[in-house]
Each structure stands twice: as C-alpha cells, then as structure tokens.
Design a protein around this motif. Structure first.
Motif, mmCIF file in Angstrom:
data_model
loop_
_atom_site.group_PDB
_atom_site.id
_atom_site.type_symbol
_atom_site.label_atom_id
_atom_site.label_comp_id
_atom_site.label_asym_id
_atom_site.label_seq_id
_atom_site.Cartn_x
_atom_site.Cartn_y
_atom_site.Cartn_z
ATOM 1 N N PHE A 38 0.862 -1.188 0.000
ATOM 2 C CA PHE A 38 0.000 0.000 0.000
ATOM 3 C C PHE A 38 0.897 1.237 0.000
ATOM 4 C CE2 PHE A 38 -2.108 -3.489 2.130
ATOM 5 C CZ PHE A 38 -3.345 -3.528 1.478
ATOM 6 N N LEU A 39 0.684 2.107 -0.982
ATOM 7 C CA LEU A 39 1.529 3.292 -1.113
ATOM 8 C C LEU A 39 0.922 4.468 -0.366
ATOM 9 C CD1 LEU A 39 2.685 3.166 -4.848
ATOM 10 C CD2 LEU A 39 3.661 2.053 -2.826
ATOM 11 N N ILE A 40 1.752 5.106 0.472
ATOM 12 C CA ILE A 40 1.330 6.242 1.285
ATOM 13 C C ILE A 40 2.415 7.318 1.236
ATOM 14 C CG2 ILE A 40 -0.100 4.851 2.834
ATOM 15 C CD1 ILE A 40 2.289 4.819 4.797
ATOM 16 N N HIS A 41 2.116 8.506 1.802
ATOM 17 C CA HIS A 41 3.120 9.542 2.043
ATOM 18 C C HIS A 41 3.934 9.854 0.783
ATOM 19 C CE1 HIS A 41 6.460 11.749 3.901
ATOM 20 N NE2 HIS A 41 5.784 11.779 5.031
ATOM 21 N N GLY A 42 3.257 10.333 -0.252
ATOM 22 C CA GLY A 42 3.942 10.721 -1.477
ATOM 23 C C GLY A 42 3.023 11.558 -2.341
ATOM 24 N N ASP A 43 3.588 12.415 -3.163
ATOM 25 C CA ASP A 43 2.785 13.255 -4.048
ATOM 26 C C ASP A 43 2.060 12.393 -5.081
ATOM 27 O OD1 ASP A 43 3.537 15.592 -2.762
ATOM 28 O OD2 ASP A 43 5.295 15.881 -4.033
ATOM 29 N N LYS A 44 0.882 12.870 -5.496
ATOM 30 C CA LYS A 44 0.020 12.051 -6.365
ATOM 31 C C LYS A 44 0.636 11.762 -7.729
ATOM 32 C CE LYS A 44 -2.749 16.102 -7.753
ATOM 33 N NZ LYS A 44 -4.115 16.670 -7.751
ATOM 34 N N ASP A 45 1.553 12.612 -8.207
ATOM 35 C CA ASP A 45 2.186 12.330 -9.493
ATOM 36 C C ASP A 45 3.348 11.349 -9.362
ATOM 37 O OD1 ASP A 45 3.615 14.193 -8.044
ATOM 38 O OD2 ASP A 45 4.335 15.294 -9.785
ATOM 39 N N VAL A 46 3.822 11.118 -8.130
ATOM 40 C CA VAL A 46 4.926 10.188 -7.888
ATOM 41 C C VAL A 46 4.423 8.751 -7.788
ATOM 42 C CG1 VAL A 46 6.652 9.488 -6.160
ATOM 43 C CG2 VAL A 46 6.377 11.914 -6.758
ATOM 44 N N MET A 47 3.263 8.574 -7.165
ATOM 45 C CA MET A 47 2.806 7.228 -6.812
ATOM 46 C C MET A 47 2.559 6.293 -8.009
ATOM 47 S SD MET A 47 0.523 7.677 -3.405
ATOM 48 C CE MET A 47 1.356 7.890 -1.837
ATOM 49 N N PRO A 48 1.953 6.760 -9.108
ATOM 50 C CA PRO A 48 1.775 5.838 -10.242
ATOM 51 C C PRO A 48 3.107 5.321 -10.793
ATOM 52 C CG PRO A 48 0.357 7.758 -10.478
ATOM 53 C CD PRO A 48 1.285 8.053 -9.351
ATOM 54 N N VAL A 49 4.140 6.167 -10.773
ATOM 55 C CA VAL A 49 5.471 5.751 -11.233
ATOM 56 C C VAL A 49 6.018 4.653 -10.332
ATOM 57 C CG1 VAL A 49 7.844 6.520 -11.662
ATOM 58 C CG2 VAL A 49 5.930 8.060 -12.169
ATOM 59 N N PHE A 50 5.895 4.878 -9.027
ATOM 60 C CA PHE A 50 6.404 3.904 -8.058
ATOM 61 C C PHE A 50 5.600 2.605 -8.103
ATOM 62 C CE2 PHE A 50 7.335 3.023 -3.326
ATOM 63 C CZ PHE A 50 8.484 2.319 -3.645
ATOM 64 N N LYS A 51 4.291 2.720 -8.234
ATOM 65 C CA LYS A 51 3.421 1.533 -8.330
ATOM 66 C C LYS A 51 3.844 0.640 -9.507
ATOM 67 C CE LYS A 51 -1.401 0.508 -9.649
ATOM 68 N NZ LYS A 51 -1.786 -0.610 -8.758
ATOM 69 N N GLU A 52 4.093 1.259 -10.652
ATOM 70 C CA GLU A 52 4.501 0.488 -11.831
ATOM 71 C C GLU A 52 5.848 -0.197 -11.599
ATOM 72 O OE1 GLU A 52 5.070 0.997 -16.686
ATOM 73 O OE2 GLU A 52 4.820 2.774 -15.419
ATOM 74 N N LYS A 53 6.780 0.514 -10.965
ATOM 75 C CA LYS A 53 8.089 -0.069 -10.680
ATOM 76 C C LYS A 53 7.957 -1.318 -9.808
ATOM 77 C CE LYS A 53 11.497 2.421 -12.476
ATOM 78 N NZ LYS A 53 12.661 1.823 -13.207
ATOM 79 N N ILE A 54 7.091 -1.256 -8.810
ATOM 80 C CA ILE A 54 6.908 -2.387 -7.897
ATOM 81 C C ILE A 54 6.241 -3.556 -8.608
ATOM 82 C CG2 ILE A 54 5.774 -3.180 -5.778
ATOM 83 C CD1 ILE A 54 5.950 -0.230 -4.800
ATOM 84 N N GLU A 55 5.158 -3.256 -9.334
ATOM 85 C CA GLU A 55 4.398 -4.336 -9.964
ATOM 86 C C GLU A 55 5.165 -4.987 -11.108
ATOM 87 O OE1 GLU A 55 -0.207 -3.232 -8.921
ATOM 88 O OE2 GLU A 55 0.572 -2.499 -10.841
ATOM 89 N N VAL A 56 5.832 -4.180 -11.926
ATOM 90 C CA VAL A 56 6.580 -4.732 -13.062
ATOM 91 C C VAL A 56 7.899 -5.351 -12.601
ATOM 92 C CG1 VAL A 56 7.755 -4.168 -15.224
ATOM 93 C CG2 VAL A 56 5.533 -3.140 -14.716
ATOM 94 N N GLY A 57 8.601 -4.629 -11.713
ATOM 95 C CA GLY A 57 9.919 -5.091 -11.300
ATOM 96 C C GLY A 57 9.907 -6.198 -10.264
ATOM 97 N N LEU A 58 8.916 -6.182 -9.362
ATOM 98 C CA LEU A 58 8.896 -7.155 -8.274
ATOM 99 C C LEU A 58 7.694 -8.097 -8.325
ATOM 100 C CD1 LEU A 58 9.919 -4.811 -5.285
ATOM 101 C CD2 LEU A 58 11.401 -6.236 -6.705
ATOM 102 N N GLY A 59 6.711 -7.775 -9.138
ATOM 103 C CA GLY A 59 5.537 -8.636 -9.270
ATOM 104 C C GLY A 59 4.645 -8.659 -8.047
ATOM 105 N N ILE A 60 4.626 -7.548 -7.298
ATOM 106 C CA ILE A 60 3.813 -7.470 -6.082
ATOM 107 C C ILE A 60 2.598 -6.584 -6.332
ATOM 108 C CG2 ILE A 60 3.779 -6.812 -3.640
ATOM 109 C CD1 ILE A 60 6.836 -7.149 -3.625
ATOM 110 N N ASP A 61 1.425 -7.087 -5.984
ATOM 111 C CA ASP A 61 0.197 -6.312 -6.111
ATOM 112 C C ASP A 61 0.310 -5.036 -5.274
ATOM 113 O OD1 ASP A 61 -2.399 -5.558 -6.688
ATOM 114 O OD2 ASP A 61 -3.285 -6.822 -5.122
#
Length: 424
Positions: free
Chosen positions: A388-411
């Motif tokens: 669960f992503l918290i404590h970050g600007d709204k334009d940052v989170m989609p970038v980080f979400k993609e990195k986690i899901e694509v790079g680590l395969g975690i929902d």
C-alpha cells in the motif's frame, strides 16, 4: 474470518498529516499528524470508531502533531520509542506557543499533552509486545530520525508492516533502517521519493561545504534553515568534519532536540563526534547573539526548515539585501510553504511584507527518506503479498506503483483518503 482493511485518514497521495487505520477485528491507528501549508494547518480525517491502540512512528509533526487532540475525549494506549516521546513533547509545546502567539486554537492544551504522556507506553526496538489479545507489536529502527520506528503488527497468521518514514542507507547520524523484520504479508510504505534517486551523499556534502566556504570568503552570511530534529545536528557535524573556516551559530528549537539526542547515545551512530561538533558551535541564547552573528561572516544553522517561522525569519530580515550572502535549504520543501516559494521565486513573506533575496538561494538533497532503489530493495527483501503506497505526491505514486508491480511482481494499491481498502 474477520475482514481486514486499511483506511487512509491523511497522507494519501500527499506528504503531510499522515494517519492510517488498520482494522483486523482490533483497530490500530498508525500516526496522526498535521500538514503545514500556505493556507494554514490541515488535519487528518476524523476517526469514527473506538481505537484499541495508536502507534507513532516518529516525532515529526506530520506524523505526531495531532495526537494530543485525540486525547481530548478518548483514552487508549499509545506506543512509540522513548526518544520519540521526548522529541514529540518539545514539538507539541512549541505548537502551543506558536498557536498562542498567532491567536489560533490548536484544539488541545497542556492537559492533553500530559494525558498523552500518561497513556504512552515507551517501546524500544526489537521488543515484541502483546497490544491486544491475539496481536503483537514490534518496532524496528527506521533510520530516519532519532527514535524513528517501522512498526510490525502480527495478528493470527498474518503480519502488517508500517514503514513510516525510513532510510535504508546510512547517514551521518544513523546506521540505516533495520530491514530484518521477519515475515510480512502486507506493507504500507512511504513513497516520498518513489520516482527518483538521491545524489551521492558525499557529493552533496562537498558541494554544500564549498558553497558555505565561498559565501564566507565573499564576506557574506550562510544561512542554513534546517529541521530541528536530525537535520540541524547533521549539518553541524558536516561543518565540523570539513573544518569550515568561520564561526558556526546554532539557533532555534534544534538546541532542545540536540540535548534529547545526546541523552540517547545508543540511538546514534557516533554520539561522541556529534557532542564534540555541538560543543564547538555558538549556541544562540538571546537576541544579542543574533546581532553578533550578523556582524561577521558566519554560518547560521537555525529553524525552521521550511521557513514557516522560527529564528530564520529574523536573520533573513537582516541579510536579504546582501548579494554576498546565501540561503542554503537542506530539506524537503512542501508545496505552498515559504521555503518552497523562496526556492521557486527568491521572494519570501515576512510579517506580511515581501522580501526579495539578493544573494544565492540553493537547495541541497540531504534527504532522510529512502530513494526509489532503497524502497525497491527493501520490498524485495520483505516479499509481501500486497503493498500500500502512502506519504507521497500524487504524481509520484503511479510511477512507483509500476516499478513495484513490473519489477517485483507485487500487487500494489495507492491508498485514497477516506476509502477503506481490504488487505486481502
């Protein structure tokens, strides 16, 4: 089976007013902070349930600043490390002082601070504790500021990790986060720098010190607005190690924080060097010291880090027109704060009067937050089933979400304020 969920009450797609409610049959609140901005103070969404406990990750006001308000009409046990309680009390009393000066009602008083202290159970790192029947809390060093903790709650056969603000890599004051937290199923992770990397710490230090010395050599003043807890003490260590050739003045609430920090040597990487560095600075004790600082080329390390108030404003009034001087920002500048406006426009409002800074204004990345690779490395080690992503600007989170899901395969889920999100 009891349904489990997490609800963001603040700190969702924003930096500030962090507060998150974990519900696994028992209701545990992680943090309850405030957000300071140009439009005034923002608070978390109200809590519409009885709490079984509150966990405070660290003392910064965006995580702890609203906690006394919760004790105006409720009682519950609160958990934090001993240094967190001591630092938070300093910040809470300062909030009351500023509120009184500005004629603002913060919604709580000294009585609530005392009550918060009475109902707080100080908990050290790696000391598992039963907090409700069938659930356990354990703190791990977060490496962010003194006493900062990542909090792991275990219930049934599941476990949930709340990182708060954390820093995996070591800094001058701290050895870095303790990532050996054991099995975790769910992680709520800060995302402040989820879209970028930090520059080399050594390179930043070198560039900072060069700018300070250049300012002194020009005959100017180097004003260093810094967060009272951690950053101001770190800057003083750097100035000591690099042997900057100028008197260093230390002003503001960072002095109280420094005394608390020195009283907890086991929470610091090098207690002796910090003490020596602090002993070699001039501690500003009265207005005459401030006048003295502006009579000679000097370095002035003072609050507030985002220029929302504090002694820094007094110094700016005395030096704004000097083109040989510098304002060296050393921390994150939240959108709408005076520090951010100064960084973007070289102007600042002081007592309802606009000042244009003629000297240099520079920003240095001394962040105590994890960079993208630090967060990804941490998640890879923990291998949770959901993030669960918290404590970050709204334009940052989609970038980080993609990195986690694509790079680590975690929902991965980006929390939304006021929305209950199932853990499963």
């Amino acid at each position: 089976m009891v349904s489990t969920s997490i609800t963001g009450l603040g700190g969702c797609q924003e930096v500030g007013r962090s507060s998150f409610l974990l519900d696994y049959g028992k209701k545990i609140l992680f943090d309850n902070g405030i957000k300071l901005g140009q439009g005034g103070t923002e608070y978390p969404l109200p809590i519409k349930t009885n709490l079984d406990g509150v966990v405070i990750s660290h003392a910064h006001l965006d995580h702890s600043g609203n906690l006394p308000h919760l004790f105006t009409d409720s009682n519950f046990l609160c958990y934090m490390t001993p240094p967190t309680l001591d630092i938070a009390k300093i910040l809470w009393f300062d909030t009351l002082k500023i509120s009184s000066y500005e004629g603002i009602d913060p919604g709580w008083s000294v009585e609530e601070i005392r009550k918060t202290e009475r109902f707080t159970f100080p908990l050290n790192y790696r000391r598992p504790m039963d907090i409700t029947q069938g659930s356990q809390l354990e703190f791990f060093d977060a490496g962010h500021i003194i006493g900062s903790a990542m909090a792991k709650v275990s219930f049934g056969d599941k476990s949930f990790l709340y990182t708060g603000d954390f820093k995996k890599d070591e800094t001058r004051l701290f050895s870095g986060a303790d990532l050996d937290v054991g099995k975790v199923d769910y992680v709520a992770i800060e995302s402040t720098y989820g879209d970028r990397e930090h520059p080399s710490r050594k390179d930043v230090e070198k560039r900072f010190v060069e700018e300070v010395q250049d300012t002194i050599d020009r005959g100017g003043w180097a004003l260093v607005p810094a967060f009272a807890v951690g950053r101001s003490q770190e800057i003083i260590e750097i100035l000591k190690e690099y042997k900057v050739n100028a008197p260093v003045y230390f002003d503001g609430m960072g002095q109280k924080a420094a005394r608390v920090m020195l009283s907890y040597p086991k929470y610091l990487k090098n207690h002796k060097f910090l003490k020596k560095a602090l002993d070699d600075t001039v501690w500003v004790k009265r207005e005459s010291f401030r006048k003295r600082a502006l009579k000679e080329p000097s370095v002035i390390v003072t609050t507030a880090g985002m220029l929302q108030g504090g002694p820094a404003m007094s110094y700016l009034k005395g030096m704004y027109n000097d083109e040989n001087s510098s304002v060296l920002l050393t921390g994150y500048q939240v959108e709408g704060t005076k520090g951010r406006i100064l960084m973007d426009t070289k102007t600042i409002d002081i007592d309802n009067e606009n000042y244009r800074i003629r000297g240099r204004v520079e920003k240095f990345d001394f962040s105590a937050h994890a960079s993208q690779h630090e967060m990804l490395d941490s998640l890879k080690k923990w291998a949770p089933s959901k993030v669960f992503l918290i404590h970050g600007d709204k334009d940052v989170m989609p970038v980080f979400k993609e990195k986690i899901e694509v790079g680590l395969g975690i929902d991965t889920v980006i929390l939304e304020a006021g929305k209950k999100t199932p853990l499963e």
